[in-house]
Design a protein around this motif. Sequence first.
Motif, mmCIF file in Angstrom:
data_model
loop_
_atom_site.group_PDB
_atom_site.id
_atom_site.type_symbol
_atom_site.label_atom_id
_atom_site.label_comp_id
_atom_site.label_asym_id
_atom_site.label_seq_id
_atom_site.Cartn_x
_atom_site.Cartn_y
_atom_site.Cartn_z
ATOM 1 N N VAL A 1 -6.860 -5.601 0.527
ATOM 2 C CA VAL A 1 -8.197 -5.332 -0.001
ATOM 3 C C VAL A 1 -8.199 -3.988 -0.723
ATOM 4 O O VAL A 1 -8.724 -3.865 -1.837
ATOM 5 C CB VAL A 1 -9.235 -5.342 1.141
ATOM 6 C CG1 VAL A 1 -10.586 -4.820 0.673
ATOM 7 C CG2 VAL A 1 -9.394 -6.747 1.706
ATOM 8 N N LEU B 1 -9.017 -3.851 -4.635
ATOM 9 C CA LEU B 1 -10.315 -3.332 -5.071
ATOM 10 C C LEU B 1 -10.161 -2.165 -6.027
ATOM 11 O O LEU B 1 -10.846 -2.094 -7.036
ATOM 12 C CB LEU B 1 -11.145 -2.901 -3.869
ATOM 13 C CG LEU B 1 -11.902 -4.018 -3.158
ATOM 14 C CD1 LEU B 1 -12.829 -3.438 -2.116
ATOM 15 C CD2 LEU B 1 -12.710 -4.834 -4.168
ATOM 16 N N GLY C 1 -12.852 -4.462 7.546
ATOM 17 C CA GLY C 1 -13.765 -3.754 6.645
ATOM 18 C C GLY C 1 -13.578 -2.246 6.745
ATOM 19 O O GLY C 1 -13.469 -1.550 5.728
ATOM 20 N N ALA D 1 -10.095 -1.184 5.498
ATOM 21 C CA ALA D 1 -10.029 -1.338 4.042
ATOM 22 C C ALA D 1 -10.809 -0.229 3.352
ATOM 23 O O ALA D 1 -10.364 0.303 2.317
ATOM 24 C CB ALA D 1 -10.560 -2.701 3.634
ATOM 25 N N SER D 2 -11.956 0.147 3.927
ATOM 26 C CA SER D 2 -12.750 1.225 3.323
ATOM 27 C C SER D 2 -11.945 2.513 3.264
ATOM 28 O O SER D 2 -11.942 3.212 2.250
ATOM 29 C CB SER D 2 -14.016 1.479 4.142
ATOM 30 O OG SER D 2 -14.978 0.517 3.854
ATOM 31 N N VAL E 1 -9.387 2.173 0.524
ATOM 32 C CA VAL E 1 -9.986 2.310 -0.806
ATOM 33 C C VAL E 1 -10.196 3.779 -1.124
ATOM 34 O O VAL E 1 -9.864 4.258 -2.220
ATOM 35 C CB VAL E 1 -11.323 1.534 -0.871
ATOM 36 C CG1 VAL E 1 -12.116 1.938 -2.097
ATOM 37 C CG2 VAL E 1 -11.073 0.037 -0.875
ATOM 38 N N GLU E 2 -10.742 4.511 -0.149
ATOM 39 C CA GLU E 2 -11.006 5.924 -0.400
ATOM 40 C C GLU E 2 -9.725 6.699 -0.650
ATOM 41 O O GLU E 2 -9.678 7.574 -1.510
ATOM 42 C CB GLU E 2 -11.789 6.528 0.769
ATOM 43 C CG GLU E 2 -13.285 6.300 0.574
ATOM 44 C CD GLU E 2 -14.068 6.414 1.871
ATOM 45 O OE1 GLU E 2 -13.591 7.106 2.798
ATOM 46 O OE2 GLU E 2 -15.150 5.800 1.937
ATOM 47 N N ARG F 1 -8.403 5.817 -4.156
ATOM 48 C CA ARG F 1 -9.231 6.517 -5.146
ATOM 49 C C ARG F 1 -8.882 8.003 -5.186
ATOM 50 O O ARG F 1 -8.790 8.610 -6.247
ATOM 51 C CB ARG F 1 -10.712 6.380 -4.783
ATOM 52 C CG ARG F 1 -11.301 5.044 -5.180
ATOM 53 C CD ARG F 1 -12.801 5.073 -4.925
ATOM 54 N NE ARG F 1 -13.405 3.779 -5.146
ATOM 55 C CZ ARG F 1 -14.579 3.408 -4.617
ATOM 56 N NH1 ARG F 1 -15.249 4.250 -3.855
ATOM 57 N NH2 ARG F 1 -15.073 2.232 -4.877
ATOM 58 N N THR G 1 -11.483 -11.168 -2.082
ATOM 59 C CA THR G 1 -11.403 -10.038 -1.156
ATOM 60 C C THR G 1 -12.111 -10.357 0.154
ATOM 61 O O THR G 1 -11.615 -10.056 1.237
ATOM 62 C CB THR G 1 -12.041 -8.797 -1.806
ATOM 63 O OG1 THR G 1 -11.481 -8.637 -3.108
ATOM 64 C CG2 THR G 1 -11.786 -7.570 -0.990
#
Lengths: 734, 734
Positions: free
Chosen positions: A203, A207, A577, A580-581, A584-585, A588, A697
Amino acid sequence: METSLFWIVPVSSALALLLAWYFYRQMKAESEGTPTMECIALHVRTGAMSYLKQQYKVVTMVFVCLVIFFAIMAYGFNLQNHWVPVAFLTGGFFSGLSGYLGMKTATYASARTANAARNSLNKGLRIAFRSGAVMGLVVVGLGLLDISFWYLLLQYCIPEDVMNPASKLCVITTTMLTFGMGASTQALFARVGGGIYTKAADVGADLVGKVEAGIPEDDPRNPATIADNVGDNVGDVAGMGADLYESYCGSILATSALGAAAFIASGDTEMQFKAVIAPMLIAAVGILLSILGIFAVRTREDASMKDLLKSLSFGTNLSSVLIVFATFLIMWLLGIDNWINLSISVVIGLVVGVIIGRSTEYYTSQSYKPTQKLSESGKTGPATVIISGIGLGMISTTIPVIAVVIGIILSYWFAAGFDFTNISMGLYGIGIAAVGMLSTLGITLATDAYGPIADNAGGNAEMSGLGEEVRKRTDALDSLGNTTAATGKGFAIGSAALTGLSLLASYIEEIRIGLDRIGTAILELPNGIEVAVHEASFTDFMMYYDVTLMNPKVISGMFIGSMMAFLFCGLTMNAVGRAASRMVEEVRRQFREIKGILEGKAEPDYARCVQISTKGAQHEMVFPSLLAIIAPVATGLIFGVPGVIGLLIGGLSSGFVLAIFMANAGGAWDNAKKYVEEGNFGGKGSEVHRATVVGDTVGDPFKDTSGPSLNILVKLMSMVAIVMAGLTVSWSLF
Amino acid sequence: METSLFWIVPVSSALALLLAWYFYRQMKAESEGTPTMECIALHVRTGAMSYLKQQYKVVTMVFVCLVIFFAIMAYGFNLQNHWVPVAFLTGGFFSGLSGYLGMKTATYASARTANAARNSLNKGLRIAFRSGAVMGLVVVGLGLLDISFWYLLLQYCIPEDVMNPASKLCVITTTMLTFGMGASTQALFARVGGGIYTKAADVGADLVGKVEAGIPEDDPRNPATIADNVGDNVGDVAGMGADLYESYCGSILATSALGAAAFIASGDTEMQFKAVIAPMLIAAVGILLSILGIFAVRTREDASMKDLLKSLSFGTNLSSVLIVFATFLIMWLLGIDNWINLSISVVIGLVVGVIIGRSTEYYTSQSYKPTQKLSESGKTGPATVIISGIGLGMISTTIPVIAVVIGIILSYWFAAGFDFTNISMGLYGIGIAAVGMLSTLGITLATDAYGPIADNAGGNAEMSGLGEEVRKRTDALDSLGNTTAATGKGFAIGSAALTGLSLLASYIEEIRIGLDRIGTAILELPNGIEVAVHEASFTDFMMYYDVTLMNPKVISGMFIGSMMAFLFCGLTMNAVGRAASRMVEEVRRQFREIKGILEGKAEPDYARCVQISTKGAQHEMVFPSLLAIIAPVATGLIFGVPGVIGLLIGGLSSGFVLAIFMANAGGAWDNAKKYVEEGNFGGKGSEVHRATVVGDTVGDPFKDTSGPSLNILVKLMSMVAIVMAGLTVSWSLF
């Protein structure tokens, strides 16, 4: 004569392991390709191995606690058989070993597959498929070896019960179920941990990389790409290996236990013995046929995609068809009562498995309407993709449930000699149908396990810059696997429902042994009749404990069982979730802070992403897994036997349907995205594509974390109930 | 003395209807505001009424077919009571009438509420709340009136059975359940049809208007805005009215039937009579207390938001607390056996309802962590919002299920006098707990129904350009309703589970009557004992039909029941998805083709959007609703009584958990979006907002179409099984 037949079991399992070893050596002898390829493969391999090490550390701690607990129960309070702690340990150990060996093979095979695909599609297929076969053979080989080991050991060690010789086999088979519990516990951790790991990475990579930065899948500029590839190995290979080891052993052990129970009242120990070894024999012959099937998969050097598909299907179909004939032969040779009808039950199981597989394919493959329509719903954005996908998944539960229901009724009806009151034989029929479905696991798992290998080969090709042509070939191999894997998945799903039922029946059997142990010899039934525990039938136990559908304890158990399935899914979904968060952070952050990363000038911090996935998985997997162990114990202590039975059946019926829903919705979202990527509705980069990526996703944890874990959850709860039955019969609050 | 007590029932229901009429007149006397406001209200009213007309046409056709079928069953084959067709019709008629009257009131009230809100918050509250109270009073008034009418009629018409006087009340109460089936059928159509209508319009309006064009909610430039407002009325008002009419009558009728059954063996007809009218009396006193509560909601002219909230809570809490004391009083006056324990069961029901309500609030309100975290997950895009929302919804099933389980066990245990084998009294306790939960429906429904009125008032204010201040007031009224409605929702959910169980028990009772009708007088139990059908206990029936959890027919039924819940949700989700897609395309087309629409220079084609929603709803609602009627009949014909019981309990346990999951996930997504709109995580227009809007859109069919329909589905399947029991006992395939 029957004793001599038994030796097929250890012999064929040894053969499977030898052949696995041979395939492994053969694969290792191939070249890994360019130094870059070697280096990437090494990265992935080290990441995967270090994860597995970490995972096994946590699981070991859980096992140590449980073994101590079981030892106290067995030696301190005499509420359990003394073999329980050891059997539990070996089950967990071999399940973990299957996952480890499968993953080791897969991580060695991926670069070699990519390298071979540089020459031809056919060569790529051979390496990937044979490496997948290593996993298939290791699982069935270790499983059956462990079963025959325990069977022989307990035969030798447990003294004959002079009062009731028929009960010796019952004690043996229910003790062996403990080893099933060990395997299930290990499998649940592997599926949940591996599932969280792989989906958090996936994910995260998708993403930010695909959607936000617009770089392709497996691009080396994406910091999460190594974690993603490691994830495929720990989730889809090691997790699946442990999972199917559990299913395979579970179905055989539960059926053996039912076989022992079916003939206990008659006191005919010879027939009882035959019923116990029949499922092992079917599995053993299944191994031999799988090996035959694996060797039947061969193609000409210049084979087209269609030839390869045909060859792969030929191998699996050959094994499945031959097992039908072999079953009739075994049952006849064994001279088991009612052999024709029992063999028909096996055939029914196989047909149900094929129907479920076809229905799965219909609902999730982009070659059919449902998934194509799902892609089309992307025209109106991600929200309608999600709504339609959930709708599709829920509707797709219909055919599998009806197939399983028909399978249950018919396999019971035939085995029971068309008499519904012949409960023990009927249940034995259901169990043996499940064994039939999984008997050719050696080859069906090979076609399943080779998917992630091809996928990883693609990743390696992309990161090593091998060019478009090679990537296309590995993608073709991957999609080839998806098509042939449908049947295997159908067998796995169908067998889970049937095995769940068999385990429920074994639970009743264990109640008998538990009552025996605490010194209850006579059951006083509500109508005033007294029955000896040794001679009590299933119906007698049901009456004694009032396990009817009007008992509020049964109903309460059922509500809790349904709730458990949802709670477990919710916990694992949230875990993905959250992890994955964080991923993602992190990705990024790296894109923002590491300069030149998107131009390919600076190397991303892969290790950091691997670490996030590892931590997330280890941290999040413990609570939901422990819940599965605690729920049946707590329900038993509060509501007693009727509550536990309600819990198990409520969990089974809800969990089974929920699992199909999640697996199919996830699969359809995945392929709906692929369908768009093939150039439909605007193709890659269009609004529709972006919408379907959201669906994909969301579907990731559906199909690879929560969904497959549910089947294990249901069986683990049953096994825990069985192992803890001694405690439940001796005390409960209500 | 007890006969004189019965008259409270028709009197209090007449009182409720009179008061509803008074409130309605009072509301009508208010001004509708400016000509624009009048015009918009007229648009919405005509749209809603013409939809309802269309809906009732389709439902009438279905009812005609069913009545013909029942008449053939009753008069042709003597498999049913002769009153069945007529009772079925009146149930459907009154349920539809409740929805119609509630909606008529709501559509007159919205403009008047908006107009009153121009003066003050307090004035707006008074009109909206009293109009909501019209709906609450109409539902309970019509419900109890219909019940007392049938009770008196059948008392008079059904001849005394000299052989067994106790069975007369059983025949009466089970015949009355047919009227419950009529209500459930109507309610299912209303919920499914209305739910599809409202959500197609809502999703369409939101996706294109809010997300793509960036115009505010209820903006007159949006072509779907009238359809959206019409939808609020047909779905949230008419649908909810029919739904709660069904729940209310269902719980009373099922409990009366259990009361009749509980005392049949003793032959004590007086006690039996008391047990039958006790639930009606509790409901009647509940009406009186609701009226008291409604009048207690009054505030000073310059009341603050906090004052209003306090006043609203005071009204509902007052009724709920007083009903506890009233129950003890009624039970004592009635002189029913075991009156203290039965009253305690009612209290348990109320406590369970409050716990479920609180838990719903915790998981779905933006004042608490879970929903706030859900908003935060929008930082990483829509996919993580969906994953987290599904996780949250699944986890949120835990507390309600545990509360219901405790409720089941304790209300059974107390009513049964702490003896689990006293099944009939125990089940009666479960039923009466459900009646307790719904007894104050008059006021809890008022707080629930006033939400959509305030919502529509807001829509009217926006479209009429009344300015920011008025809109703020109507929004405040709306959110006020959401907070107080939580308790009412808890009662509705909890009572659904308990009523489902009571209906299951009534099914067994109907089996007795069915066997009687086909001339079976003696049951031969498997252990050789013979029992007269008249005297057989629940356990005897369970043994006779082998309704244990090891019977493959029971298990097959359970799998089908679980599957039905998912299939039904899938069908309704897809229906919303399809209708919404068409709506999105139409709105996009209008934005594209009608020039000047976004500048407010050209009027959009509202009628076209209304038509799309109407067609979609009418077209899509028939199949899933018919499925609910066909499934129990088909299961009965194939698997007989054990299969049907399995179906009902499998559907109940899975459906209940699935319904909570969907309702809470939907509610949390809705409020997560609102939380962002309140200015958190970037506020309106941010990326996080866009992500949470996707969540809200997915949640719409969850919480307003599929979720609430599930509770009706479960009960309707039970009612159909009860009505068709005569057929099931006379023939089945296996």
